[in-house]
Design a protein around this motif. Structure first.
Motif, mmCIF file in Angstrom:
data_model
loop_
_atom_site.group_PDB
_atom_site.id
_atom_site.type_symbol
_atom_site.label_atom_id
_atom_site.label_comp_id
_atom_site.label_asym_id
_atom_site.label_seq_id
_atom_site.Cartn_x
_atom_site.Cartn_y
_atom_site.Cartn_z
ATOM 1 N N LEU A 186 -1.285 1.705 7.665
ATOM 2 C CA LEU A 186 0.251 1.974 7.013
ATOM 3 C C LEU A 186 0.365 0.942 5.673
ATOM 4 O O LEU A 186 0.643 1.654 4.704
ATOM 5 N N ALA A 187 0.132 -0.201 6.017
ATOM 6 C CA ALA A 187 0.397 -1.133 5.037
ATOM 7 C C ALA A 187 -0.461 -0.636 3.659
ATOM 8 O O ALA A 187 0.029 -0.625 2.644
ATOM 9 N N THR A 188 -1.816 -0.517 3.781
ATOM 10 C CA THR A 188 -2.694 -0.233 2.760
ATOM 11 C C THR A 188 -2.164 1.121 2.116
ATOM 12 O O THR A 188 -2.356 1.274 0.773
ATOM 13 N N TRP A 189 -1.790 2.151 2.755
ATOM 14 C CA TRP A 189 -1.313 3.473 2.512
ATOM 15 C C TRP A 189 -0.146 3.045 1.294
ATOM 16 O O TRP A 189 -0.141 3.678 0.168
ATOM 17 N N GLY A 190 0.721 2.369 2.014
ATOM 18 C CA GLY A 190 1.884 1.828 1.064
ATOM 19 C C GLY A 190 1.165 1.181 -0.424
ATOM 20 O O GLY A 190 1.899 1.569 -1.327
ATOM 21 N N ILE A 191 0.490 0.262 -0.245
ATOM 22 C CA ILE A 191 -0.293 -0.029 -1.581
ATOM 23 C C ILE A 191 -0.639 0.782 -2.387
ATOM 24 O O ILE A 191 -0.514 0.886 -3.360
ATOM 25 N N GLY A 192 -1.337 1.791 -1.722
ATOM 26 C CA GLY A 192 -2.130 2.839 -2.516
ATOM 27 C C GLY A 192 -0.851 3.690 -3.243
ATOM 28 O O GLY A 192 -1.095 3.772 -4.329
ATOM 29 N N LEU A 193 0.070 3.772 -2.582
ATOM 30 C CA LEU A 193 1.337 4.399 -3.329
ATOM 31 C C LEU A 193 1.823 3.847 -4.547
ATOM 32 O O LEU A 193 1.845 4.489 -5.614
ATOM 33 N N ILE A 194 1.934 2.577 -4.294
ATOM 34 C CA ILE A 194 2.511 1.782 -5.372
ATOM 35 C C ILE A 194 1.204 1.853 -6.660
ATOM 36 O O ILE A 194 1.754 1.872 -7.890
ATOM 37 N N LEU A 195 0.150 1.690 -6.192
ATOM 38 C CA LEU A 195 -0.612 1.628 -7.240
ATOM 39 C C LEU A 195 -0.863 2.884 -7.982
ATOM 40 O O LEU A 195 -0.916 3.129 -9.134
ATOM 41 N N GLN A 196 -0.727 4.070 -7.225
ATOM 42 C CA GLN A 196 -0.640 5.409 -7.795
ATOM 43 C C GLN A 196 0.526 5.644 -8.744
ATOM 44 O O GLN A 196 0.522 6.159 -9.859
ATOM 45 N N GLN A 197 1.567 5.075 -8.374
ATOM 46 C CA GLN A 197 2.791 5.132 -9.077
ATOM 47 C C GLN A 197 2.751 4.559 -10.747
ATOM 48 O O GLN A 197 3.026 4.836 -11.397
ATOM 49 N N GLY A 198 2.333 3.218 -10.276
ATOM 50 C CA GLY A 198 1.864 2.559 -11.448
ATOM 51 C C GLY A 198 0.871 3.084 -12.270
ATOM 52 O O GLY A 198 1.399 3.113 -13.868
ATOM 53 N N ALA A 199 -0.104 3.787 -12.012
ATOM 54 C CA ALA A 199 -0.947 4.547 -12.850
ATOM 55 C C ALA A 199 -0.349 5.619 -13.557
ATOM 56 O O ALA A 199 -0.444 5.867 -14.752
ATOM 57 N N ARG A 200 0.578 6.284 -12.737
ATOM 58 C CA ARG A 200 1.324 7.326 -13.183
ATOM 59 C C ARG A 200 2.082 6.856 -14.407
ATOM 60 O O ARG A 200 2.360 7.755 -15.493
ATOM 61 N N GLN A 201 2.983 5.767 -14.370
ATOM 62 C CA GLN A 201 3.758 5.350 -15.060
ATOM 63 C C GLN A 201 3.152 4.984 -16.507
ATOM 64 O O GLN A 201 3.529 4.945 -17.592
ATOM 65 N N LEU A 202 1.959 4.300 -16.298
ATOM 66 C CA LEU A 202 1.201 3.548 -17.381
ATOM 67 C C LEU A 202 0.362 4.593 -18.121
ATOM 68 O O LEU A 202 0.344 4.502 -19.330
ATOM 69 N N PHE A 203 -0.083 5.476 -17.340
ATOM 70 C CA PHE A 203 -1.045 6.482 -18.237
ATOM 71 C C PHE A 203 -0.733 7.695 -18.062
ATOM 72 O O PHE A 203 -1.531 8.858 -18.485
ATOM 73 N N GLY A 204 0.505 8.186 -17.586
ATOM 74 C CA GLY A 204 0.772 9.524 -17.343
ATOM 75 C C GLY A 204 0.373 10.077 -16.299
ATOM 76 O O GLY A 204 -0.786 9.816 -15.586
ATOM 77 N N PRO A 205 0.770 11.392 -15.853
ATOM 78 C CA PRO A 205 0.299 11.960 -14.623
ATOM 79 C C PRO A 205 -1.063 13.001 -14.822
ATOM 80 O O PRO A 205 -1.716 13.227 -13.869
ATOM 81 N N THR A 206 -1.250 13.207 -16.064
ATOM 82 C CA THR A 206 -2.300 14.037 -16.305
ATOM 83 C C THR A 206 -3.632 13.672 -16.334
ATOM 84 O O THR A 206 -4.686 14.302 -15.771
ATOM 85 N N GLY A 207 -3.783 12.416 -16.510
ATOM 86 C CA GLY A 207 -5.139 11.816 -16.307
ATOM 87 C C GLY A 207 -5.908 11.851 -17.713
ATOM 88 O O GLY A 207 -5.467 12.627 -18.996
ATOM 89 N N VAL A 208 -7.055 11.052 -17.795
ATOM 90 C CA VAL A 208 -7.681 10.789 -18.996
ATOM 91 C C VAL A 208 -9.166 11.355 -18.983
ATOM 92 O O VAL A 208 -9.881 11.098 -17.929
ATOM 93 N N PRO A 209 -9.888 11.800 -19.962
ATOM 94 C CA PRO A 209 -10.979 12.150 -20.054
ATOM 95 C C PRO A 209 -11.988 11.111 -20.160
ATOM 96 O O PRO A 209 -11.756 10.234 -20.821
ATOM 97 N N VAL A 210 -13.232 11.043 -19.476
ATOM 98 C CA VAL A 210 -14.322 10.262 -19.919
ATOM 99 C C VAL A 210 -15.414 10.686 -20.104
ATOM 100 O O VAL A 210 -15.989 11.788 -19.030
ATOM 101 N N ASN A 211 -15.959 10.732 -21.187
ATOM 102 C CA ASN A 211 -17.185 11.688 -21.462
ATOM 103 C C ASN A 211 -18.558 10.971 -21.261
ATOM 104 O O ASN A 211 -18.601 9.631 -21.789
ATOM 105 N N ALA A 212 -19.495 11.627 -20.641
ATOM 106 C CA ALA A 212 -20.470 10.903 -20.368
ATOM 107 C C ALA A 212 -21.210 10.507 -21.685
ATOM 108 O O ALA A 212 -21.089 11.384 -22.715
#
Ligand SMILES: Nc1ncnc2c1ncn2[C@@H]1O[C@H](COP(=O)(O)OP(=O)(O)OP(=O)(O)O)[C@@H](O)[C@H]1O
Ligand SMILES: [Mg+2]
Lengths: 353, 254, 323
Positions: C126-152
Motif C-alpha cells: 500500500l505504501a509504495t503504491w501511494g509513493i507511486g501515485l505521488i511520483l506519477q502526479q509529480g511527473a504529470r505536473q512537471l512534464f504534462g500528461p501527454t508524454g515526451v518522445p525519445v528517438n533511438a
C-alpha cells in the motif's frame, strides 16, 4: 461493546437525518458515499477478518454496477432501437446476452448473483490451491486489469472507456428529481444498514470465529478438521456480493458507470478507505469510505492537482504510521476511558502475508 | 485384532534427504505409546505424515484398515485423529473458550458453521475438558495471555475435546513444570482404553511416569520397540542418544 | 502481454473497424513473426522491470509498487539526456544517470518507508503504491500528461531484414540489454562477496548478522540495486515507446505476474516467465485483438499458477515459506 453499539446507532441516526439538513446536491453526494461504504465493508470482511486482501474488488463492484447500468440503459433506449453506443459502433443487433437485462428483476438478481458467483469461482481457483497472502492480492489486481481491458476493448458491447451513461429512469421513476434523490438516499441507507447487520451476523456466527482463526493460523484450524479453503471461498463470495451491490447502488447514484471507476487504482483506493478507518471494523469501513470521499470531494474542487498527492500521502500514512487505522488506534483509548478492564484487542498486524 | 493405525514402509524425503526411511509402525486401539528418538530422528515428520501435512513419497498409512495417505487434512482429522503440534499453536485471536468451541464442533462444514446452532453437549464437553486441564478460570481470557505451559494445556484440551480415536501429541510437556508434567501423565493414562495415544517426548521423567511401551526412532526408521524397561536397558539405544552409534546407523541405512 | 504499446492498440482497433471478437483474421506466417518479434522486445522490457522486483521480493519480501514509477523516471532521465547529449550519443549518459538517479531514489525510499515496514508485506504494498501515485502526479505536473518522445539514435534506427519480415535494431538492442542485465545480476549474486552476503542474510538474518554482516546495509543495497535496474529498464522502455507519467503503471502488474510465475525470486524463472508471458501475448494477439490478447496472457498466468502455485522454479528456504 455497549458503547460501540450506541456510537454506531447514533451514527446511523445522524445519517438518516442528512436529507433534512443538507441540500439536494449534498444528499446525492452522501448517497454516493454510502453506496461506496458497502464496497469498503466488503473489503473489511475479506481482508480485515478473512486475511485475504483483494486488490481487485473493482471487478465485483463493476459486475454489479454494469449489470444494473445495462438494464437502465435499455430502459432509456426507445423500444426497437439499439442503445446509442452500439449504434455508433456499428452493431446491427443487440447481443444476446444484453437481452435478458430488459427485465428489471433479472438485472437485480444479476447484480447480486454475478459478482457472488464470480468471486466464489475465483476463490475456488485461488484458495483451493492454497495460494495466500500477497499472491492473492497480485492475482486479483491482475484480474481487475484484465476486466478493465476487456471493458475498454469491447467498445461495441460495453461502450468502452466512456462507460454506460445517459440513463434516467429506474422502475419508472425519474432519477433526477430531488424527491427521488431523497428516496434513493433512504433506500441506500436502509440497504447499508441491512448489509451491516447481515455482515455482523455473518461474522458473529461460528463461521466468523473460524474465519478469524483461519486468518491468524490457518494450519491450526485445518488440523482441527476444518476445510479452511471452503470458509475462505464463502467469505470471499460474500464480500464479492457486497461489492456488487455497492457497484449497482453507485451506478444508480452517479448516473454512469465506467471502467475508470473500477480500475486498479480505484480498487486499491477502496482498500485505503478501509485501512484508514481500521481494517477489522465494519463500522470503520463505512466511516473510512465516507470520510475519504468527503475529503476527496472538498480537496479536488479546491486544488484539482493536489488530490493525488493527498491520496498518495494517505496510503503512506496509513501503512506506516496507522496500521490499525483510526478505530484501531482510538479503541484502546476509548475502552480505557469507559471500561478500565477490557481484554486487549488482538494485534492487527498478524494477517500480513 | 488389526491395529488402529498402521504405517507401512513409509518414506518421506525433503529434497533428497530422507526424514523417514521405510518406516513401519503400528498402534492398537486403546494403547498408549511413547515415541522417542534423538533430534531429527523423524518423530514430528511421522506425525505430519499421519495427519496429512506431509505426503509420503512411498508407503501407506492405514487407519482402521483404510488408506488415508491421500485424503485431505480435514478429512483425516474427521476420521478421528487429533494432533497437537510441537510449537504451541493455539488461536491467539480468540479466547480460551472460543478456541475450544472451534475444536469441539462435530459438523465442521461451512454451512453448518454459518446456519447451524451449536449442539447442547458442546458446552458440557468444553467445561469437562477445561476442568481436566485446569483452565476453567481462564475460560474467558485471551489465548494470547496464557503462559507457555497453559498454552500447551489448552492445545491438549483442543485435541481432547474432539474426542478423537487417536491422539498425536508432539512434546506435550515442553515448557511445563515437573508438577504439570506429572498431571499430564495422569491425564493421558486416564485416556487409555478409550483412546489411542501416541506421545512424543524427550523428557525421560515423563516417559517413566507414563510407563507405556516405547518405540525408538532413529534416522527415519524404527530402531527399537519394547517395554520401558527393555528400552532403558538396551545399550544400542543409549548409544544413539549419545551419538556413538552414528556410523552403525548409517550402515543400517545403506 | 500486458504492456503492449497503447498507441498500436488503438490504431489497430480503428483500422480494423469495430469488430472485437469476430474479426478472426487470417494468420499469415509473416504476421505471426512480427508478433513474435514484438513479443520478444516487450518481454525484454518486462524482464528488465521484473528483475528488480524479483530481487526485492525474493530477497527481502518487499513488494515495491513504485517500481513502475522508477521505470518512468528512468524514461524521463533518458529524455533529458537526449537534450543534453544530442540524439546520437545520449545512451552513454542515459544508462549510468538513470541507474544512479533511480538507485538513489531507492535508497531514499528504503530509508524513509520500506525500512519501517519489514515483515508487513501488504502494508509495504500500500505504501509504495501511494509513493507511486505521488511520483506519477509529480511527473504529470512537471512534464504534462501527454508524454515526451525519445528517438533511438541513428545507429539503432535501422532494421534487420529477414525475408518478408524485418526486425528493428532497437528491439534487438533492448533484447540484448535485458540479457546483459539478467546475467550481470545473476553473476553479482552468485559470484561476488556482496552476493554471498546477500544470500547469507536471505537464509538466516540472525546468524548473518551475528557473523558481522550489516544486514540493514545489505537490505538497502539490494533495494537500491533493484531500483537502479528499474532506471535501466526505463532507458530501454523509452527507446521503444513514448515516456508518459503512467507508463510505469502499465508495466508493473504484468511484471509482478512474471515474478510470481517465475517462482518469486528465482531470476532464471523470472526470465523464462517473461519470455512465456510475452510469447503467449504475442501469439494471442495474432489471433485476436491486442486487448483480448492481454486478457489471454493474464488469464494464462493465473491458470498456470493453478498448476504450479509456487511458480516455475519455486524458491525454497525457511525464510520464504510463510508467504
Ligand atoms: N519441511 C521440511 N523441509 C526440509 N527438511 C525437513 C522438513 N521437516 C523436517 N525436516 C528434516 O527432517 C528431519 C526430521 O525432522 P523431525 O522434525 O521429524 O525430527 P524430530 O524427530 O521431530 O526432532 P525433534 O526432536 O528436534 O523435534 C530433520 O533433519 C529436519 O531437519
Ligand atoms: Mg519434533
Amino acid at each position: 461493546m455497549l458503547l460501540k453499539r450506541i456510537l454506531i446507532g447514533v451514527a446511523f441516526i445522524l445519517l438518516a437525518c442528512v436529507p433534512l439538513v443538507f441540500s439536494s446536491y449534498n444528499v446525492g453526494l452522501m448517497g454516493q458515499f454510502l453506496a461506496l461504504a458497502l464496497v469498503a465493508m466488503s473489503i473489511s470482511i475479506s481482508w480485515g477478518i478473512g486475511g485475504m486482501l483483494s486488490l481487485g474488488q473493482g471487478l465485483f463492484f463493476g459486475l454489479g454496477g454494469y449489470a444494473l447500468a445495462m438494464h437502465l440503459k435499455l430502459v432509456a433506449t426507445p423500444k426497437g432501437e439499439l442503445p446509442d453506443f452500439m449504434f455508433y459502433n456499428g452493431l446491427e443487433h443487440m447481443p444476446w446476452w444484453w437481452e435478458p437485462f430488459t427485465n428489471p428483476g433479472f438485472a437485480m438478481c444479476a447484480v447480486v448473483i454475478l459478482p457472488t458467483l464470480f468471486a466464489a469461482f475465483l476463490g475456488m481457483v485461488v484458495f483451493k490451491r492454497r495460494i495466500t497472502g500477497v499472491y492473492v492480492s497480485l492475482i486479483t489486481q491482475a484480474l481487475v486489469l484484465a476486466f478493465v481491458t476487456l471493458l475498454n476493448g469491447a467498445q461495441p458491447y460495453t461502450s468502452g472507456t466512456n462507460g454506460i451513461t445517459d440513463y434516467h429512469t429506474f422502475l419508472g421513476i425519474d432519477l433526477r428529481t430531488p424527491e427521488f434523490r431523497n428516496q434513493l438516499y433512504f433506500a441506500t441507507l436502509v440497504l447499508v444498514v441491512l448489509c451491516y447487520l447481515g455482515a455482523k451476523a455473518f461474522l458473529t456466527s461460528h463461521f466468523g470465529k473460524v474465519l478469524l482463526a483461519i486468518r491468524d493460523n490457518e494450519n491450526r484450524v485445518r488440523f482441527l478438521g476444518y476445510d479452511t479453503s471452503d470458509y475462505k471461498i464463502v467469505a470471499f463470495a460474500f464480500s464479492g456480493m457486497l461489492a456488487g451491490i455497492s457497484g449497482a447502488l453507485y451506478a444508480l447514484h452517479k448516473g454512469t458507470i465506467s471502467p475508470q471507476m473500477i480500475d486498479t487504482s480505484h480498487s486499491i483506493l477502496f482498500v485505503v478507505w478501509v485501512a484508514l478507518a481500521g481494517r477489522q471494523s465494519l463500522g470503520g469501513a463505512i466511516l473510512g469510505a465516507v470520510l475519504v470521499n468527503f475529503l476527496q470531494d472538498k480537496i479536488s474542487t479546491l486544488f484539482p492537482e493536489g488530490w493525488l498527492y493527498v491520496m498518495g500521502g494517505l496510503f503512506v500514512l496509513v501503512a506506516v504510521y496507522m496500521p490499525k487505522g483510526i478505530i484501531g488506534t482510538l479503541e484502546p483509548l476509548l475502552s480505557k476511558v469507559f471500561k478500565p478492564k477490557l481484554s486487549p484487542r488482538v494485534e492487527l498486524q498478524k494477517e500480513q502475508a | 485384532m488389526s491395529p488402529l493405525l498402521e504405517l507401512q514402509d513409509i518414506t518421506v524425503s525433503f529434497d533428497g534427504f530422507k526424514a523417514l526411511n521405510s518406516l513401519n509402525f503400528s498402534i492398537a486401539a486403546g494403547e498408549i505409546r511413547m515415541v522417542i528418538g534423538p533430534n531429527g530422528a523423524g518423530k514430528s515428520t511421522m506425525c505430519d505424515t499421519i495427519i496429512g501435512k506431509v505426503r509420503p513419497q512411498h508407503g501407506k498409512v492405514l487407519f482402521e484398515g483404510r488408506e488415508i495417505q491421500k485424503l485431505s487434512e480435514h478429512k483425516i482429522v474427521g476420521l478421528g485423529i487429533g494432533r497437537k503440534f510441537q510449537a504451541p499453536g493455539v488461536l491467539e485471536a480468540l479466547t480460551v473458550k472460543e478456541n475450544l468451541q472451534i475444536a469441539v464442533r462435530r459438523n465442521k462444514q461451512w454451512y453448518s458453521s454459518l446456519f447451524g446452532r451449536s449442539a447442547t453437549h458442546e458446552a458440557d464437553d468444553i467445561e469437562q475438558v477445561l476442568n481436566q486441564v485446569g483452565l476453567l478460570e481462564k475460560m474467558d481470557s485471551n489465548a494470547s495471555q496464557l503462559s507457555h505451559g497453559e498454552k500447551q494445556w489448552l492445545e491438549i484440551a483442543m485435541v481432547l475435546v474432539q474426542k478423537p480415536k487417536l491422539l498425536l501429541l508432539d512434546e506435550p510437556t515442553a515448557g511445563m513444570t515437573a508438577q504439570e508434567t506429572a498431571q499430564t501423565a495422569t491425564l493421558l493414562q486416564s485416556l487409555a482404553g478409550e483412546h489411542s495415544v501416541l506421545v512424543i517426548d524427550h523428557d525421560m521423567s515423563f516417559v517413566e511416569l507414563l510407563a507405556a511401551p516405547v518405540t525408538v526412532l532413529h534416522m527415519g526408521t524404527l530402531f527399537k520397540q519394547g517395554s520401558l524397561q527393555e528400552i532403558r536397558d538396551d545399550s544400542s539405544v543409549q548409544e544413539i542418544y549419545l551419538g556413538r552409534a552414528k556410523q552403525e546407523g548409517e550402515h543400517a541405512r545403506a | 502481454m500486458i504492456a503492449l504499446e497503447q498507441h498500436d492498440t488503438k490504431l489497430r482497433m480503428r483500422s480494423r473497424g469495430i469488430f472485437f471478437w469476430g474479426g478472426c483474421r487470417s494468420v499469415t506466417i509473416v504476421f505471426l513473426l512480427d508478433q513474435l518479434v514484438n513479443g520478444f522486445s516487450n518481454g525484454s522490457i518486462l524482464l528488465l522491470t521484473a528483475i528488480g522486483l524479483a530481487l526485492s521480493f525474493g530477497l527481502m519480501r518487499v513488494i515495491n509498487m513504485a517500481h513502475g514509477e522508477l521505470l518512468m523516471i528512468g524514461g524521463y532521465v533518458t529524455y533529458f539526456c537526449t537534450r543534453v547529449m544530442g540524439p546520437e550519443n545520449f545512451l552513454w549518459l542515459a544508462f549510468p544517470t538513470a541507474f544512479v538517479v533511480t538507485a538513489l531514489l531507492g535508497v531514499l525510499l528504503e530509508f524513509l518507508v520500506i525500512r519501517k515496514l519489514y515483515g508487513r508485506t501488504l502494508d509495504t504494498l500500500l505504501a509504495t503504491w501511494g509513493i507511486g501515485l505521488i511520483l506519477q502526479q509529480g511527473a504529470r505536473q512537471l512534464f504534462g500528461p501527454t508524454g515526451v518522445p525519445v528517438n533511438a539514435p541513428s545507429w539503432l534506427s535501422g532494421q534487420w531484414i529477414l525475408g518478408e519480415t524485418s526486425i528493428p535494431h532497437v528491439r534487438i538492442f533492448v533484447f540484448i540489454l535485458a540479457i546483459v542485465v539478467l546475467l550481470t545480476t545473476i553473476a553479482l549474486i552468485s559470484k561476488t562477496r556482496f552476493g554471498l552476503n546477500i544470500r547469507a542474510v536471505n537464509q538466516n538474518r540472525e546468524i548473518a548478522s551475528s557473523l558481522g554482516i550489516n544486514t540493514k546495509l545489505i537490505d538497502m543495497s539490494i533495494f537500491a540495486f533493484g531500483s537502479g535496474l528499474a532506471g535501466i529498464a526505463g532507458v530501454g522502455m523509452a527507446l521503444i515507446s513514448s515516456v508518459t507519467p503512467t507508463v510505469g503503471s502499465s508495466y508493473i502488474i504484468g511484471a509482478f505476474l512474471v515474478v510470481m510465475l517465475g517462482g518469486m525470486g528465482s531470476l532464471w524463472g523470472t526470465a523464462l516467465a517473461a519470455l512465456l508471458v510475452a510469447m503467449v501475448g504475442a501469439i494471442a494477439s495474432s489471433l485476436t485483438t491486442e486487448s483480448l490478447s492481454q486478457v489471454v496472457a493474464l488469464v494464462a498466468v493465473i491458470v498456470f499458477l493453478q498448476l504450479r502455485p509456487k511458480g516455475i522454479f519455486p524458491q525454497r528456504g525457511r525464510s520464504l515459506e510463510e508467504a
